[in-house]
Design a protein around this motif. Structure first.
Motif, mmCIF file in Angstrom:
data_model
loop_
_atom_site.group_PDB
_atom_site.id
_atom_site.type_symbol
_atom_site.label_atom_id
_atom_site.label_comp_id
_atom_site.label_asym_id
_atom_site.label_seq_id
_atom_site.Cartn_x
_atom_site.Cartn_y
_atom_site.Cartn_z
ATOM 1 N N UNK A 87 0.838 -1.191 0.000
ATOM 2 C CA UNK A 87 0.000 0.000 0.000
ATOM 3 C C UNK A 87 0.869 1.234 0.000
ATOM 4 N N UNK A 88 0.388 2.287 -0.651
ATOM 5 C CA UNK A 88 1.138 3.530 -0.746
ATOM 6 C C UNK A 88 0.575 4.545 0.237
ATOM 7 N N UNK A 89 1.400 5.436 0.746
ATOM 8 C CA UNK A 89 0.873 6.493 1.609
ATOM 9 C C UNK A 89 -0.051 7.400 0.809
ATOM 10 N N UNK A 90 -0.961 8.120 1.479
ATOM 11 C CA UNK A 90 -1.981 8.869 0.757
ATOM 12 C C UNK A 90 -1.481 10.146 0.097
ATOM 13 N N UNK A 91 -0.346 10.655 0.507
ATOM 14 C CA UNK A 91 0.153 11.895 -0.071
ATOM 15 C C UNK A 91 1.606 11.740 -0.473
ATOM 16 N N UNK A 92 2.078 12.662 -1.288
ATOM 17 C CA UNK A 92 3.484 12.667 -1.685
ATOM 18 C C UNK A 92 3.981 14.105 -1.678
ATOM 19 N N UNK A 93 5.221 14.301 -1.243
ATOM 20 C CA UNK A 93 5.801 15.641 -1.189
ATOM 21 C C UNK A 93 6.143 16.103 -2.595
ATOM 22 N N UNK A 94 5.927 17.385 -2.918
ATOM 23 C CA UNK A 94 6.277 17.878 -4.254
ATOM 24 C C UNK A 94 7.782 17.863 -4.470
ATOM 25 N N UNK A 95 8.171 17.735 -5.748
ATOM 26 C CA UNK A 95 9.586 17.787 -6.092
ATOM 27 C C UNK A 95 10.105 19.216 -6.090
ATOM 28 N N UNK A 96 11.398 19.359 -5.871
ATOM 29 C CA UNK A 96 12.023 20.679 -5.922
ATOM 30 C C UNK A 96 11.991 21.214 -7.345
ATOM 31 N N UNK A 97 11.885 22.531 -7.511
ATOM 32 C CA UNK A 97 11.786 23.102 -8.864
ATOM 33 C C UNK A 97 12.967 22.756 -9.760
ATOM 34 N N UNK A 98 14.167 22.724 -9.220
ATOM 35 C CA UNK A 98 15.345 22.368 -10.010
ATOM 36 C C UNK A 98 16.196 21.392 -9.220
ATOM 37 N N UNK A 99 17.088 20.708 -9.923
ATOM 38 C CA UNK A 99 17.941 19.726 -9.273
ATOM 39 C C UNK A 99 19.091 19.329 -10.159
ATOM 40 N N UNK A 100 19.744 18.242 -9.790
ATOM 41 C CA UNK A 100 20.952 17.820 -10.477
ATOM 42 C C UNK A 100 20.959 16.315 -10.689
ATOM 43 N N UNK A 101 21.813 15.852 -11.573
ATOM 44 C CA UNK A 101 22.070 14.426 -11.786
ATOM 45 C C UNK A 101 23.568 14.251 -11.966
ATOM 46 N N UNK A 102 24.184 13.439 -11.130
ATOM 47 C CA UNK A 102 25.623 13.206 -11.175
ATOM 48 C C UNK A 102 25.891 11.726 -11.387
ATOM 49 N N UNK A 103 26.623 11.387 -12.427
ATOM 50 C CA UNK A 103 26.992 9.993 -12.657
ATOM 51 C C UNK A 103 28.139 9.641 -11.707
ATOM 52 N N UNK A 104 27.866 8.729 -10.777
ATOM 53 C CA UNK A 104 28.879 8.319 -9.806
ATOM 54 C C UNK A 104 29.902 7.372 -10.422
ATOM 55 N N UNK A 105 29.405 6.445 -11.253
ATOM 56 C CA UNK A 105 30.326 5.552 -11.965
ATOM 57 C C UNK A 105 29.564 4.685 -12.953
ATOM 58 N N UNK A 106 30.294 4.040 -13.834
ATOM 59 C CA UNK A 106 29.739 3.028 -14.724
ATOM 60 C C UNK A 106 29.836 1.685 -14.017
ATOM 61 N N UNK A 107 28.705 1.013 -13.860
ATOM 62 C CA UNK A 107 28.681 -0.252 -13.135
ATOM 63 C C UNK A 107 28.964 -1.451 -14.027
ATOM 64 N N UNK A 108 28.526 -1.392 -15.282
ATOM 65 C CA UNK A 108 28.711 -2.522 -16.195
ATOM 66 C C UNK A 108 28.776 -2.006 -17.616
ATOM 67 N N UNK A 109 29.511 -2.738 -18.458
ATOM 68 C CA UNK A 109 29.681 -2.353 -19.858
ATOM 69 C C UNK A 109 29.475 -3.569 -20.759
ATOM 70 N N UNK A 110 29.400 -3.295 -22.068
ATOM 71 C CA UNK A 110 29.360 -4.365 -23.053
ATOM 72 C C UNK A 110 28.070 -5.149 -23.091
ATOM 73 N N UNK A 111 26.950 -4.535 -22.705
ATOM 74 C CA UNK A 111 25.655 -5.218 -22.711
ATOM 75 C C UNK A 111 24.945 -4.900 -24.023
ATOM 76 N N UNK A 112 24.257 -5.894 -24.577
ATOM 77 C CA UNK A 112 23.587 -5.722 -25.863
ATOM 78 C C UNK A 112 22.169 -5.198 -25.636
ATOM 79 N N UNK A 113 22.047 -3.879 -25.531
ATOM 80 C CA UNK A 113 20.796 -3.149 -25.327
ATOM 81 C C UNK A 113 20.114 -3.570 -24.020
#
Length: 430
Positions: A87-113
């Motif tokens: 079950x999900x809670x009845x409400x959800x907090x709004x997202x911040x107007x702006x934000x960021x995305x930072x790639x911490x690392x590549x976990x795996x490579x060489x996968x076919x799609x």
């Protein structure tokens, strides 16, 4: 296939993931201002589930491919409610107007799609490879990918620059008891959904049993095969289908094409479905991503045709307009999108929700969209991040309060892959 890490790197990575799981704050360094290419839709018309408009549309084969933008040519419900719904809670907090995305690392490579991502109870993640039909298990902390097995009977059409193959995967809500994995995949003539037993005691790479097909006959073509599956907070299995380049199927409630489906683990219509069939919503062109917010609302990303890709709030029985409408609409009986984009900036695939925000992977747009939510609307203009840095982005999975997995899709026949493609990225978001 998997990348290797040093002991120091593994320790640091485990700490970063633990911080994400507890929602700890970190400083991220990759951001971009909101762009003018994405717009938020205003109020849209809605339909009554009991009286959707009739559609009179000629079937045509000349449509725009869903990922590039280039022009190319059931039984009644009898199963009971799942025994382990969440079950999900009845409400959800709004997202911040702006934000960021930072790639911490590549976990795996060489996968076919890498197409589908699904989290196991122990925190590891299953990964489906579209064109090799393999399912692997990713140890996120260690950055180690181990093959589980190959799904039999799958057919890819990558040689035609197509979109078929082994697509979405999901993990049973009762996995610790039933050891079942669910897959959406293509054959030579249709798309199917199957439950597959997993025997972890079997040799590595041969741990998948024989698929038990739950749904067959989902329309299939070179393009527009849909393919995302996930269990909702109600414990039922949801699946997205494309209209297989036959637009009229989207308005045909007797067809499985161009729909979002909702079913029991036996593949039967779930109780409460609006038409007493598998269909949950209709009028879709090619839905590629679904996710639920903290209040249990279902969101979906959808490929448009020539003009608008969409982020939709999905409600049962609603008509989302294809092929009569695309993007914002005032047409009676049609539900319009919450946000929309031009295909060159988007061509959306998988989505995840974290920090009150939809994170949407873009194929042709080669970026990660950040769409903050406030209830059933957006909290601010969508913001694009990681633009052009990793090529085409396919799938997104939240693995912590502020941590995502994002896959690339540069070996899918649309462009020449780079060294290491395709890869799985670990991304910190704010």
């Amino acid at each position: 296939m998997a990348t290797h890490t040093t002991r120091t790197a593994r320790t640091a990575l485990a700490a970063a993931i633990a911080l994400g799981l507890t929602g700890g704050a970190v400083t991220a360094c990759s951001s971009a201002p909101p762009t003018t290419g994405a717009t938020t839709a205003g109020p849209s018309s809605t339909s009554s589930p009991s009286s959707p408009p009739a559609a009179t549309v000629a079937t045509t084969s000349a449509v725009t491919t869903s990922e590039t933008g280039a022009t190319t040519r059931t039984p009644p419900a009898t199963s009971s409610r799942p025994t382990t719904p969440t079950s999900a809670p009845p409400t959800s907090a709004p997202g911040r107007p702006t934000g960021t995305a930072t790639v911490l690392r590549t976990l795996a490579t060489g996968i076919d799609v890498p197409w589908g991502l699904a989290r196991l109870p122990d925190g590891t993640v299953l990964v489906s490879a579209r064109d090799t039909y393999q399912i692997s298990r990713l140890d996120v902390a260690a950055g180690r990918l181990t093959r589980v097995g190959t799904v039999p009977g799958v057919v890819s059409n990558v040689a035609q620059q197509g979109e078929a193959g082994l697509l979405g995967i999901a993990v049973s809500p009762a996995f610790t008891r039933d050891r079942l994995v669910y897959a959406y995949y293509s054959t030579s003539g249709d798309n199917r959904i199957a439950a597959i037993p997993w025997d972890q005691s079997a040799p590595t790479g041969r741990q998948l049993g024989t698929p038990r097909v739950l749904v067959r006959g989902i329309p299939h073509n070179v393009h527009h095969n849909g393919g995302r599956i996930a269990f909702g907070p109600d414990g039922y299995l949801y699946a997205t289908t494309g209209e297989a380049q036959q637009p009229s199927l989207a308005q045909d409630k007797g067809s499985l094409g161009g729909k979002i489906l909702r079913m029991t683990t036996a593949g039967r219509p779930a109780p409460g479905n609006p038409f007493d069939t598998l269909v949950w919503s209709y009028g879709h062109r090619n839905v590629q991503g679904i996710a639920w917010d903290a209040a249990g609302r279902l969101w979906a990303s959808e490929f448009g045709d020539h003009s608008e890709d969409e982020l939709n709030l999905i409600r049962p029985g609603r008509n989302y307009g294809w092929p009569q409408t695309e993007g914002r609409t005032s047409r009676a009986g049609v539900t319009g999108p919450v946000a929309q984009w031009g295909p060159p900036e988007d061509s959306p695939s998988g989505i995840a929700i974290a920090r009150g925000t939809v994170w949407m992977a873009a194929l042709r747009g080669q970026r990660l969209w950040r769409i903050p939510l406030d209830g059933s609307a957006t909290a601010a203009a969508p913001q694009d991040l990681l633009v052009g840095r990793y090529g085409r982005l396919r799938s997104v999975l939240a693995v912590g309060a502020d941590t995502l997995l994002v896959t690339t899709s540069n070996r899918d026949g649309r462009q020449s892959p780079g060294a290491g493609d395709d890869r799985i990225l670990l991304v910190r978001v704010t």
